[in-house]
Design an enzyme around this catalytic site. Structure first.
Site, mmCIF file in Angstrom:
data_model
loop_
_atom_site.group_PDB
_atom_site.id
_atom_site.type_symbol
_atom_site.label_atom_id
_atom_site.label_comp_id
_atom_site.label_asym_id
_atom_site.label_seq_id
_atom_site.Cartn_x
_atom_site.Cartn_y
_atom_site.Cartn_z
ATOM 1 N N GLN A 129 72.948 40.089 -38.865
ATOM 2 C CA GLN A 129 73.885 38.973 -39.055
ATOM 3 C C GLN A 129 73.547 38.188 -40.319
ATOM 4 O OE1 GLN A 129 75.331 36.859 -35.666
ATOM 5 N NE2 GLN A 129 74.621 34.895 -36.444
ATOM 6 N N SER A 132 73.119 32.674 -41.992
ATOM 7 C CA SER A 132 72.293 31.571 -42.522
ATOM 8 C C SER A 132 71.971 31.761 -44.001
ATOM 9 C CB SER A 132 70.970 31.483 -41.756
ATOM 10 O OG SER A 132 71.203 31.339 -40.382
ATOM 11 N N SER A 164 67.489 38.841 -39.132
ATOM 12 C CA SER A 164 66.680 39.685 -38.257
ATOM 13 C C SER A 164 67.075 41.148 -38.441
ATOM 14 C CB SER A 164 66.889 39.295 -36.794
ATOM 15 O OG SER A 164 66.590 37.939 -36.603
ATOM 16 N N GLU A 247 76.743 34.388 -29.049
ATOM 17 C CA GLU A 247 75.450 34.759 -29.629
ATOM 18 C C GLU A 247 74.359 34.961 -28.586
ATOM 19 O OE1 GLU A 247 73.979 32.387 -32.885
ATOM 20 O OE2 GLU A 247 72.731 34.078 -33.462
ATOM 21 N N GLU A 368 67.680 20.135 -31.406
ATOM 22 C CA GLU A 368 68.304 18.864 -31.824
ATOM 23 C C GLU A 368 69.829 19.013 -31.871
ATOM 24 O OE1 GLU A 368 65.776 20.325 -33.357
ATOM 25 O OE2 GLU A 368 64.140 18.906 -33.050
HETATM 26 C C1 LIG Z 1 63.554 34.217 -35.138
HETATM 27 C C2 LIG Z 1 64.804 33.808 -35.855
HETATM 28 C C3 LIG Z 1 65.763 34.750 -36.113
HETATM 29 C C4 LIG Z 1 66.920 34.396 -36.808
HETATM 30 N N1 LIG Z 1 67.834 35.375 -37.076
HETATM 31 C C5 LIG Z 1 68.921 35.092 -37.805
HETATM 32 C C6 LIG Z 1 69.844 36.124 -38.172
HETATM 33 O O1 LIG Z 1 69.662 37.287 -37.812
HETATM 34 N N2 LIG Z 1 70.908 35.802 -38.925
HETATM 35 C C7 LIG Z 1 71.164 34.527 -39.336
HETATM 36 O O2 LIG Z 1 72.181 34.312 -39.981
HETATM 37 N N3 LIG Z 1 70.299 33.509 -39.017
HETATM 38 C C8 LIG Z 1 69.190 33.772 -38.258
HETATM 39 N N4 LIG Z 1 68.296 32.766 -37.954
HETATM 40 C C9 LIG Z 1 68.521 31.434 -38.508
HETATM 41 C C10 LIG Z 1 68.862 30.355 -37.502
HETATM 42 O O3 LIG Z 1 70.197 30.465 -37.093
HETATM 43 C C11 LIG Z 1 68.575 29.017 -38.189
HETATM 44 O O4 LIG Z 1 67.175 28.937 -38.398
HETATM 45 C C12 LIG Z 1 69.026 27.841 -37.375
HETATM 46 O O5 LIG Z 1 70.426 27.788 -37.294
HETATM 47 C C13 LIG Z 1 68.520 26.514 -37.978
HETATM 48 O O6 LIG Z 1 68.846 26.431 -39.329
HETATM 49 P P1 LIG Z 1 67.730 26.120 -40.439
HETATM 50 O O7 LIG Z 1 66.555 27.006 -40.194
HETATM 51 O O8 LIG Z 1 68.386 26.188 -41.783
HETATM 52 O O9 LIG Z 1 67.252 24.642 -40.163
HETATM 53 P P2 LIG Z 1 68.004 23.299 -40.600
HETATM 54 O O10 LIG Z 1 69.430 23.372 -40.221
HETATM 55 O O11 LIG Z 1 67.677 23.006 -42.033
HETATM 56 O O12 LIG Z 1 67.282 22.243 -39.669
HETATM 57 C C14 LIG Z 1 65.995 21.696 -39.965
HETATM 58 C C15 LIG Z 1 65.666 20.643 -38.907
HETATM 59 O O13 LIG Z 1 66.655 19.577 -38.963
HETATM 60 C C16 LIG Z 1 67.275 19.414 -37.674
HETATM 61 N N5 LIG Z 1 68.695 19.066 -37.839
HETATM 62 C C17 LIG Z 1 69.607 19.697 -38.614
HETATM 63 N N6 LIG Z 1 70.821 19.117 -38.484
HETATM 64 C C18 LIG Z 1 70.684 18.117 -37.580
HETATM 65 C C19 LIG Z 1 71.573 17.160 -37.015
HETATM 66 N N7 LIG Z 1 72.874 17.120 -37.353
HETATM 67 N N8 LIG Z 1 71.077 16.289 -36.109
HETATM 68 C C20 LIG Z 1 69.767 16.305 -35.740
HETATM 69 N N9 LIG Z 1 68.869 17.188 -36.264
HETATM 70 C C21 LIG Z 1 69.313 18.085 -37.158
HETATM 71 C C22 LIG Z 1 67.113 20.745 -36.980
HETATM 72 O O14 LIG Z 1 67.185 20.628 -35.587
HETATM 73 C C23 LIG Z 1 65.747 21.210 -37.480
HETATM 74 O O15 LIG Z 1 64.730 20.632 -36.696
HETATM 75 C C24 LIG Z 1 67.124 33.074 -37.242
HETATM 76 C C25 LIG Z 1 66.148 32.106 -36.976
HETATM 77 C C26 LIG Z 1 64.989 32.455 -36.300
HETATM 78 C C27 LIG Z 1 63.957 31.412 -36.038
#
Ligand SMILES: Cc1cc2nc3c(=O)[nH]c(=O)nc-3n(C[C@H](O)[C@H](O)[C@H](O)COP(=O)(O)OP(=O)(O)OC[C@H]3O[C@@H](n4cnc5c(N)ncnc54)[C@H](O)[C@@H]3O)c2cc1C
Length: 383
Positions: A129, A132, A164, A247, A368
């Site tokens: 997928q 992100s 992933s 998902e 969150e």
């Molecule tokens: C093991 C793993 C596998 C994954 N696999 C995939 C994949 O295959 N394909 C893919 O596309 N993505 C994948 N992801 C990505 C995943 O969807 C994102 O990590 C997730 O959506 C969070 O986005 P971010 O990491 O950019 O964090 P951010 O969105 O930058 O968030 C950082 C922090 O800010 C907080 N935050 C953000 N917005 C708000 C808000 N409005 N209010 C309060 N708090 C907030 C969050 O809770 C977090 O603590 C994977 C992630 C992991 C850990």
């Protein structure tokens, strides 16, 4: 909530249990700790999915014409419970089964359904997928990867992250911006991308477990034919919502609750084996977690009742996701805490699963973000 079971459901449960007793692999699934063990695990899980598929146990809810069984949600819940109870490995093609498949069933053309769905179930084509990006996770609509119309297709340029199984996948679902002049939730298009296309560079990221299960993916002028667009151009956001709603998938709920019960049973066995089962603090903690696992089971029953009535899971699924994530992490913290100072030195079951459990509050929407959805959509609180 409806707790009743039809006789046909009990029959199906016995059939699955007998099949698993005869066919379950001799070894358990392992958390990979380097590239070699990741590749080995990939092959092992692909074989397992193929055997389940040959027995008719993959894609139970999918229409028959695309390789499914057209079964009811209860049958899927029973299968999940039995797989978890037998400590059977999970399915390899989770993105294909949970995300791509339901999205194509809802929005794909007939040609797309016939071309892609059967090979998802048989594990002949593994999916990843590409949603992100470095600046677009929780706020996914902020994505900046561009897809420009050219000839009868599109040319895609940008960067994705946390993908992933990117290196091991043949296909991807991809979101890219086709019209930057529109507001951010519009102007996004949903594509199916052949991961062998020219212009794709995959750079693996090492996790705390040592594994390189996810990667950065760089797209540099990658051509995507027009017939690989899902739905209408610039209307990809609505389609992505279908993907995200599925998902955690039908494979999630009942399986996870049984896995949590198994983790708790393992913690109890550990407490007994090291002589801590009579410690009042340990007993309190185990009792609290036992109640939580039971609450999780009841939440699953409520979801299943909705699905059986043909309703969508709705915003309550955020409640389940949040509760599941916190409970998963607490159960693995319990195992590690029971080991005491030794837990910091050893590299056993609890160390690996504790590290892996950190994923629960991030992937599939952070805790969150789930709390925001619960506040706004279930409790009616202001933004
Ligand atoms: C093991 C793993 C596998 C994954 N696999 C995939 C994949 O295959 N394909 C893919 O596309 N993505 C994948 N992801 C990505 C995943 O969807 C994102 O990590 C997730 O959506 C969070 O986005 P971010 O990491 O950019 O964090 P951010 O969105 O930058 O968030 C950082 C922090 O800010 C907080 N935050 C953000 N917005 C708000 C808000 N409005 N209010 C309060 N708090 C907030 C969050 O809770 C977090 O603590 C994977 C992630 C992991 C850990």
């Amino acid at each position: 909530m409806d707790f009743s079971h039809a006789p046909a459901d009990d029959g199906f449960r016995h059939e699955v249990r007998a099949w698993l007793a005869a066919n379950r692999p001799a070894r358990a699934e392992r958390i990979p700790h380097d590239e070699a063990s990741l590749a080995e695990e990939f092959g092992f899980l692909r074989d397992w999915q193929r055997r389940l598929h040959a027995a008719g146990y993959v894609g139970l809810l999918w229409p028959r014409e695309y390789g499914g069984r057209g079964a009811r949600p209860t049958a899927q819940a029973i299968l999940n419970e039995e797989l978890a109870r037998a400590r059977a490995p999970q399915l390899l093609n989770r993105v294909g089964i949970n995300n791509t498949g339901p999205t194509l069933i809802a929005h794909g053309t007939e040609a797309q359904k016939r071309r892609y769905l059967p090979k998802i179930l048989s594990a002949d084509e593994i999916w990843c997928q590409l949603f992100s990006e470095p600046g677009a996770g929780s706020d996914l609509a902020a994505l900046r990867t561009r897809a420009q119309a050219e000839g009868d297709g599109f040319v895609v340029t940008g960067q994705k992250v946390w993908t992933s199984y990117a290196e091991l996948s043949g296909w991807a679902i991809l979101l890219a911006r086709t019209d930057p002049s529109l507001p951010k939730h519009r102007g996004i298009t949903y594509f199916l991308l052949d991961m062998r296309s020219r212009g794709i560079t995959i750079r693996p990221l090492r996790q705390a477990t040592g594994s390189t299960e996810f990667s950065e993916v760089f797209l540099d002028g990658v051509r995507v034919p027009g017939e690989q667009v899902v739905g209408a151009v610039n209307r990809g956001w609505e389609i992505a919502m279908t993907t995200l709603a599925h998902e955690r998938g039908t494979g999630f709920a009942f399986k996870e609750q049984v896995l949590q019960r198994i983790a708790l049973e393992d913690a109890v066995a550990l407490a007994r084996s090291i002589g801590r089962a009579r410690d009042p603090a340990v007993r309190q903690e185990i009792a609290r977690r036992w109640i939580d696992v039971e609450i999780m089971r009841l939440m699953n029953c409520r979801t299943l009742t909705r699905l059986e009535r043909g309703e969508e899971p709705g915003p309550e699924s955020s409640l389940v996701k949040l509760f599941w994530a916190e409970l998963t992490q607490r159960l693995h913290e319990l195992g590690l805490a029971l080991e005491g100072p030794r837990g910091q030195l050893a590299e056993g079951r609890w160390q690996q699963t504790w590290l892996w459990s950190r994923v629960a509050s991030i992937a599939g929407g952070t805790s969150e973000v789930q709390a925001n959805i619960i506040a706004q959509r279930l409790l009616g609180l202001p933004r």
